[in-house]
Design a protein around this motif. Sequence first.
Motif, short mmCIF file in Angstrom:
data_model
loop_
_atom_site.label_atom_id
_atom_site.label_comp_id
_atom_site.label_asym_id
_atom_site.label_seq_id
_atom_site.Cartn_x
_atom_site.Cartn_y
_atom_site.Cartn_z
N ASP A 153 -4.36 -27.01 32.57
CA ASP A 153 -4.55 -25.97 31.56
C ASP A 153 -4.00 -24.62 32.02
O ASP A 153 -3.95 -23.67 31.23
N GLN A 154 -3.58 -24.54 33.29
CA GLN A 154 -3.04 -23.29 33.84
C GLN A 154 -1.52 -23.23 33.83
O GLN A 154 -0.92 -22.29 34.37
N TRP A 155 -0.87 -24.21 33.23
CA TRP A 155 0.59 -24.33 33.31
C TRP A 155 1.30 -23.05 32.88
O TRP A 155 2.18 -22.55 33.57
N SER A 156 0.93 -22.50 31.73
CA SER A 156 1.65 -21.32 31.24
C SER A 156 1.40 -20.11 32.13
O SER A 156 2.32 -19.32 32.38
N ASN A 157 0.18 -19.95 32.65
CA ASN A 157 -0.09 -18.85 33.56
C ASN A 157 0.71 -18.99 34.86
O ASN A 157 1.18 -17.99 35.42
N ILE A 158 0.84 -20.21 35.32
CA ILE A 158 1.58 -20.46 36.56
C ILE A 158 3.07 -20.19 36.36
O ILE A 158 3.72 -19.56 37.21
N ILE A 159 3.62 -20.65 35.25
CA ILE A 159 5.03 -20.37 34.95
C ILE A 159 5.28 -18.87 34.94
O ILE A 159 6.31 -18.39 35.45
N ALA A 160 4.34 -18.10 34.38
CA ALA A 160 4.51 -16.65 34.31
C ALA A 160 4.64 -16.06 35.70
O ALA A 160 5.48 -15.16 35.94
N GLY A 161 3.84 -16.52 36.65
CA GLY A 161 3.91 -16.02 38.02
C GLY A 161 5.19 -16.41 38.72
O GLY A 161 5.80 -15.60 39.44
N VAL A 162 5.60 -17.66 38.54
CA VAL A 162 6.84 -18.14 39.15
C VAL A 162 8.02 -17.30 38.66
O VAL A 162 8.86 -16.83 39.45
N GLU A 163 8.10 -17.09 37.36
CA GLU A 163 9.22 -16.33 36.79
C GLU A 163 9.17 -14.87 37.21
O GLU A 163 10.23 -14.25 37.44
N LEU A 164 7.98 -14.31 37.35
CA LEU A 164 7.86 -12.91 37.77
C LEU A 164 8.42 -12.71 39.17
O LEU A 164 9.18 -11.76 39.43
N ILE A 165 8.07 -13.60 40.09
CA ILE A 165 8.58 -13.49 41.46
C ILE A 165 10.09 -13.68 41.50
O ILE A 165 10.81 -12.94 42.20
N ARG A 166 10.58 -14.63 40.76
CA ARG A 166 12.02 -14.88 40.77
C ARG A 166 12.81 -13.70 40.19
O ARG A 166 13.92 -13.42 40.63
N ARG A 167 12.20 -12.98 39.22
CA ARG A 167 12.88 -11.81 38.66
C ARG A 167 12.73 -10.59 39.56
O ARG A 167 13.71 -9.88 39.82
N LYS A 168 11.50 -10.32 40.01
CA LYS A 168 11.24 -9.09 40.76
C LYS A 168 11.75 -9.15 42.20
O LYS A 168 12.23 -8.16 42.73
#
Length: 371
Positions: A195-210
């Motif tokens: 149930d945390q998939w979307s929250n986890i994707i958000a973190g992964v993408e944030l690190i890859r961008r920042k």
Amino acid sequence: MSNVLDVLEERGYLEQATHPEELRELLEKESVTFYIGFDPTADSLHVGHFVQIMVMMHMQAHGHRPIAILGGGTGMVGDPSGRSDMRNMLTLEQVHHNVESFKKQMSRFIDFGEGKAIMVDNADWLTQLNYIDFLREIGSQFSVNRMLSFECFKSRMASDNGLSFLEFNYMLMQAYDFLELYRRYNCKIEFGGNDQWSNIIAGVELIRRKERASAYGMTFKLLLKSDGTKMGKTAGGAVWLDPAKTSPYDFYQYWRNVDDPDVRNCLCLLTFLPMDEVNRLSALEGSEINHAKEVLAYEITKLVHGKEEADKAQAAAREVFAGSGISKDMPTTEFDAAVLEKGIDAATVLVETGLCPSKGEARRLIAQKGV
């Protein structure tokens, strides 16, 4: 170092992963720091959390370093994932009390010795944020359109209660946790329930961008029954890991009485029994499946409450069902004799003994012939 992914896959933990080939290679070649978050919504962990704890134990046994985040910050907001309405807002005092309870319980399962694991409270950084700075640095990285496409928000938007702006911020806060852990501890993976998939994707993408760096996410099975409903719920509420909230005897009995189709899944996810033994026990049929349930109940109770309590619970259960029908190790509730002589209704008895959380729930069970 053997690849822990093979173990997690064989035992049926895995659900989804970002960049699966890169992730497999990473876990193969180095000791990796990863994290799982636990929001302190109550003063005890429950069996739903235990799947994530088991994953942490498997990972640590294979040489990887866990970070357990106790959500003193995110717990002040509340995760909307998997919910039809907003969580009850906790006071600061309640959150602090629950965090301290989680710390004691977590230390029973994970080795937090020097360099082996880390336990942190995200209140340490989330409560220090400047709102304008946070919006500029983190909020600018998120598309509202994309956020609303995630199931955790879509389902809430369609519900009668809608989605509060408070909860809408939760995904950004969890993503920021991952970024902060990457910066502080070189944490490269976030794990969580499916149930945390979307929250986890958000973190992964944030690190890859920042950070222009590699980060990964993986989700695991939720603890569900074969009919798709959540496991770990009883008439009296959740099955807790705290013995003061769910006694070792009641804990043992819960697993001793699981439905036949759920035995294999529980043996895989909630014990360290070798898979050859899991397969042997899972293949038992008819009355013999009760032996598998006894093994399951004993192994989980031993992990959570220790061998002594598991031995006592097993002995009490056998004495009750194969002997006199009563055991000194059964949970008991004392009533004043005068109260019983005067007369006491069944609903009150159910509440006083802790079998039901409220008289309303007790009356419902009685009316439905569940008592």
